[in-house]
Write a protein that holds these residues in place. Structure first.
Motif, PDB file in Angstrom:
ATOM      1  N   MET A  50      -4.009  -8.277  -3.224  1.00 49.76           N
ATOM      2  CA  MET A  50      -3.388  -7.015  -2.833  1.00 49.76           C
ATOM      3  C   MET A  50      -2.699  -7.137  -1.473  1.00 49.76           C
ATOM      4  SD  MET A  50      -5.084  -3.260  -3.265  1.00 49.76           S
ATOM      5  CE  MET A  50      -6.578  -3.659  -2.382  1.00 49.76           C
ATOM      6  N   ARG A  51      -3.331  -7.834  -0.567  1.00 47.36           N
ATOM      7  CA  ARG A  51      -2.742  -7.994   0.774  1.00 47.36           C
ATOM      8  C   ARG A  51      -1.401  -8.733   0.726  1.00 47.36           C
ATOM      9  NH1 ARG A  51      -8.651  -9.593   3.059  1.00 47.36           N
ATOM     10  NH2 ARG A  51      -9.238  -7.564   3.948  1.00 47.36           N
ATOM     11  N   ALA A  52      -1.208  -9.546  -0.286  1.00 48.98           N
ATOM     12  CA  ALA A  52       0.028 -10.327  -0.409  1.00 48.98           C
ATOM     13  C   ALA A  52       1.076  -9.630  -1.277  1.00 48.98           C
ATOM     14  CB  ALA A  52      -0.284 -11.706  -0.989  1.00 48.98           C
ATOM     15  N   PHE A  53       0.814  -8.436  -1.752  1.00 52.48           N
ATOM     16  CA  PHE A  53       1.757  -7.721  -2.609  1.00 52.48           C
ATOM     17  C   PHE A  53       3.112  -7.552  -1.925  1.00 52.48           C
ATOM     18  CE2 PHE A  53      -0.725  -4.911  -5.868  1.00 52.48           C
ATOM     19  CZ  PHE A  53      -0.989  -6.038  -6.618  1.00 52.48           C
ATOM     20  N   THR A  54       4.151  -7.662  -2.729  1.00 53.28           N
ATOM     21  CA  THR A  54       5.500  -7.314  -2.297  1.00 53.28           C
ATOM     22  C   THR A  54       5.725  -5.819  -2.514  1.00 53.28           C
ATOM     23  OG1 THR A  54       6.437  -7.669  -4.489  1.00 53.28           O
ATOM     24  CG2 THR A  54       6.314  -9.588  -3.012  1.00 53.28           C
ATOM     25  N   GLU A  55       6.833  -5.333  -2.003  1.00 52.96           N
ATOM     26  CA  GLU A  55       7.173  -3.919  -2.239  1.00 52.96           C
ATOM     27  C   GLU A  55       7.265  -3.628  -3.730  1.00 52.96           C
ATOM     28  OE1 GLU A  55      10.951  -0.911  -1.672  1.00 52.96           O
ATOM     29  OE2 GLU A  55      10.530  -2.330  -0.042  1.00 52.96           O
ATOM     30  N   PHE A  65      -7.963   7.023  -6.604  1.00 53.59           N
ATOM     31  CA  PHE A  65      -7.829   6.631  -5.204  1.00 53.59           C
ATOM     32  C   PHE A  65      -6.925   5.406  -5.147  1.00 53.59           C
ATOM     33  CE2 PHE A  65     -11.356   9.444  -4.844  1.00 53.59           C
ATOM     34  CZ  PHE A  65     -11.238   9.968  -3.562  1.00 53.59           C
ATOM     35  N   PHE A  66      -6.267   5.244  -3.999  1.00 46.83           N
ATOM     36  CA  PHE A  66      -5.267   4.188  -3.856  1.00 46.83           C
ATOM     37  C   PHE A  66      -5.395   3.612  -2.453  1.00 46.83           C
ATOM     38  CE2 PHE A  66      -1.175   2.135  -3.563  1.00 46.83           C
ATOM     39  CZ  PHE A  66      -0.775   1.900  -4.871  1.00 46.83           C
ATOM     40  N   GLU A  67      -5.535   2.298  -2.351  1.00 42.71           N
ATOM     41  CA  GLU A  67      -5.747   1.682  -1.046  1.00 42.71           C
ATOM     42  C   GLU A  67      -4.880   0.443  -0.879  1.00 42.71           C
ATOM     43  OE1 GLU A  67      -9.889   0.568  -0.654  1.00 42.71           O
ATOM     44  OE2 GLU A  67      -9.980  -0.020  -2.745  1.00 42.71           O
ATOM     45  N   PHE A  68      -4.776  -0.018   0.356  1.00 42.11           N
ATOM     46  CA  PHE A  68      -3.952  -1.174   0.681  1.00 42.11           C
ATOM     47  C   PHE A  68      -4.791  -2.430   0.899  1.00 42.11           C
ATOM     48  CE2 PHE A  68      -1.681   2.658   1.840  1.00 42.11           C
ATOM     49  CZ  PHE A  68      -0.566   2.501   1.035  1.00 42.11           C
ATOM     50  N   GLU A  69      -6.045  -2.244   1.167  1.00 41.50           N
ATOM     51  CA  GLU A  69      -7.037  -3.313   1.144  1.00 41.50           C
ATOM     52  C   GLU A  69      -8.397  -2.625   1.091  1.00 41.50           C
ATOM     53  OE1 GLU A  69      -7.119  -5.728   4.708  1.00 41.50           O
ATOM     54  OE2 GLU A  69      -6.668  -4.011   5.996  1.00 41.50           O
ATOM     55  N   ARG A 106      -6.952  -1.130  12.773  1.00 41.35           N
ATOM     56  CA  ARG A 106      -5.643  -1.403  12.198  1.00 41.35           C
ATOM     57  C   ARG A 106      -5.160  -0.174  11.434  1.00 41.35           C
ATOM     58  NH1 ARG A 106      -9.914  -3.456   9.477  1.00 41.35           N
ATOM     59  NH2 ARG A 106      -9.897  -3.614   7.191  1.00 41.35           N
ATOM     60  N   ALA A 107      -3.857  -0.015  11.366  1.00 41.85           N
ATOM     61  CA  ALA A 107      -3.262   1.113  10.651  1.00 41.85           C
ATOM     62  C   ALA A 107      -2.348   0.596   9.554  1.00 41.85           C
ATOM     63  CB  ALA A 107      -2.478   1.996  11.621  1.00 41.85           C
ATOM     64  N   TYR A 108      -2.112   1.441   8.557  1.00 44.26           N
ATOM     65  CA  TYR A 108      -1.225   1.087   7.447  1.00 44.26           C
ATOM     66  C   TYR A 108       0.090   1.852   7.527  1.00 44.26           C
ATOM     67  CZ  TYR A 108      -5.668  -0.728   5.879  1.00 44.26           C
ATOM     68  OH  TYR A 108      -6.871  -1.402   5.818  1.00 44.26           O
ATOM     69  N   PHE A 109       0.398   2.345   8.718  1.00 49.62           N
ATOM     70  CA  PHE A 109       1.656   3.041   8.975  1.00 49.62           C
ATOM     71  C   PHE A 109       2.018   2.790  10.434  1.00 49.62           C
ATOM     72  CE2 PHE A 109      -1.671   5.827  10.340  1.00 49.62           C
ATOM     73  CZ  PHE A 109      -1.159   6.645  11.345  1.00 49.62           C
ATOM     74  N   PRO A 110       3.277   2.943  10.800  1.00 48.32           N
ATOM     75  CA  PRO A 110       3.667   2.726  12.199  1.00 48.32           C
ATOM     76  C   PRO A 110       3.051   3.793  13.106  1.00 48.32           C
ATOM     77  CG  PRO A 110       5.574   2.645  10.727  1.00 48.32           C
ATOM     78  CD  PRO A 110       4.433   3.193   9.921  1.00 48.32           C
ATOM     79  N   ILE A 151      -1.635  -7.280   5.757  1.00 48.66           N
ATOM     80  CA  ILE A 151      -0.791  -6.663   4.728  1.00 48.66           C
ATOM     81  C   ILE A 151       0.621  -7.191   4.901  1.00 48.66           C
ATOM     82  CG2 ILE A 151      -0.005  -4.499   3.708  1.00 48.66           C
ATOM     83  CD1 ILE A 151      -3.065  -4.986   3.621  1.00 48.66           C
ATOM     84  N   GLU A 152       1.070  -8.006   3.961  1.00 48.18           N
ATOM     85  CA  GLU A 152       2.361  -8.680   4.121  1.00 48.18           C
ATOM     86  C   GLU A 152       3.543  -7.723   3.988  1.00 48.18           C
ATOM     87  OE1 GLU A 152       2.825 -12.312   1.966  1.00 48.18           O
ATOM     88  OE2 GLU A 152       0.811 -13.029   2.461  1.00 48.18           O
ATOM     89  N   CYS A 153       3.424  -6.722   3.132  1.00 49.01           N
ATOM     90  CA  CYS A 153       4.497  -5.740   2.973  1.00 49.01           C
ATOM     91  C   CYS A 153       4.348  -4.690   4.075  1.00 49.01           C
ATOM     92  CB  CYS A 153       4.432  -5.091   1.602  1.00 49.01           C
ATOM     93  SG  CYS A 153       5.693  -3.827   1.325  1.00 49.01           S
ATOM     94  N   LYS A 154       5.302  -4.615   4.962  1.00 46.78           N
ATOM     95  CA  LYS A 154       5.170  -3.740   6.126  1.00 46.78           C
ATOM     96  C   LYS A 154       5.627  -2.307   5.856  1.00 46.78           C
ATOM     97  CE  LYS A 154       3.547  -7.229   8.289  1.00 46.78           C
ATOM     98  NZ  LYS A 154       2.068  -7.363   8.359  1.00 46.78           N
TER      99      LYS A 154
END
Length: 321
Positions: free
Chosen positions: A29-34, A11-15, A64-68, A78-81
């Motif tokens: 993780m929230r501060a990760f760059t691309e 599994f893979f998550e953004f937070e 909140r969403a992790y995509f537009p 999430i710093e990397c948009k």
């Protein structure tokens, strides 16, 4: 050759949704760059994990969403948009398969999220948007249902109805339309003839039953016979593949759900693998992120020494095969 199957997915998550559980890695993780998101993908591929399952494309409280997505604000922490795009693009390069999450578009109540007509329509629109943005990636192979139900003895018929609706909609979008599940309740489900009949009506590609060792619901001595029964039910139904969602964590202070997730010792995980391996087609874990870390990585996550130790122990075992 070992009787243990290797881990071939994560599994893979953004937070992580639970703040106490994510104590050792959420803030990082929230501060990760691309580049760091891409490194996470590459590192899983390097050790044979050919499948990434996006855990969530949205979260409630706050919404909140992790995509537009016009209907929800982007996750501000999430710093990397373009994190999701980076993951998909890197998976194209590594040859991995990615299952896109659908769900969690209402509240934390998964029953409500999968039965409320308004929330279901939001999920279908989210699928349309996700496919528009990411469906062109060769790594995109299907969908993962984020709103998982507990299997109390048997599947709730409402959950079957929801899964079949999502699967039907996925087929309208394109050929990369597999749907996978990872339900919980493995410790109490009844893999009998009623269950097998339900499997014949459940329109999905694979079911990765949570083994529930990490959350301390499943006793180690129960694993083999429970997955043996599941294998028999799946064989009788002749439809979906049997996977395991293997929990490779424990809790830092022993308090389930209210303390930090930490890597379990390799010795425990090896016992889990021995129990599952004769019966399942694929082993996916929750999760590489925060629980396994490649020494020297630019994308280190989790309790550093223990996460690196688990990575090293697992890689050393792989090399012996």
């Amino acid at each position: 050759m070992s009787a243990m199957k290797p881990i071939t997915g994560t599994f893979f998550e953004f937070e992580h949704g639970g703040e106490p559980e994510g104590k050792y890695y959420n803030h990082v993780m929230r501060a990760f760059t691309e580049d760091q998101w891409r490194a996470q993908v590459r590192e899983t591929a390097e050790i044979g994990m050919d499948t990434l399952i996006i855990l969530a494309t949205a979260m409630p409280n706050p919404t909140r969403a992790y995509f537009p997505f016009d209907e929800m604000p982007y996750a501000e922490k999430i710093e990397c948009k373009n994190a999701l795009e980076a993951v998909m693009d890197e998976a194209d390069k590594t040859g991995q398969e990615v299952y896109m999450a659908v769900g969690m578009y209402g509240t934390t109540d998964t029953v409500g999220n999968t039965t409320d007509p308004v929330i279901i329509e939001t999920a279908l629109r989210a699928m349309n948007r996700l496919y528009e943005l990411y469906g062109h990636h060769k790594s995109f192979v299907g969908w993962y249902i984020s709103d998982e139900w507990c299997i109390w003895d048997h599947f709730d018929e409402r959950f079957i109805s929801y899964i079949n609706k999502i699967s039907a909609h996925a087929r309208t979008l394109g050929d990369n339309n597999r749907v996978i599940l990872a339900p919980f309740g493995t410790y109490c489900l009844q893999a009998d003839d009623v269950f097998a009949e339900q499997l014949t009506r459940l329109d999905c590609y694979a079911i990765a039953y949570q083994d529930e060792v990490g959350v301390q619901r499943m006793k180690m001595e129960e694993l083999a016979w429970r997955y043996e029964k599941l294998a028999a039910a799946h064989e009788k139904a002749g439809r979906s593949k049997l996977w395991v969602d293997m929990e490779v964590f424990c809790f830092d202070e022993g308090n389930v759900y209210s303390s930090a997730l930490c890597p379990a010792p390799w010795e425990r995980i090896a016992e889990q693998l021995k129990a599952h391996s004769p019966y399942v087609e694929k082993v996916v874990i929750y999760s590489y992120q925060g629980l396994m870390t490649k020494p020297g990585s630019v994308a280190r996550l989790g309790y550093p020494e223990r996460a690196e130790q688990l990575y090293t122990d697992y890689v050393n075992w792989l090399k012996e095969q």
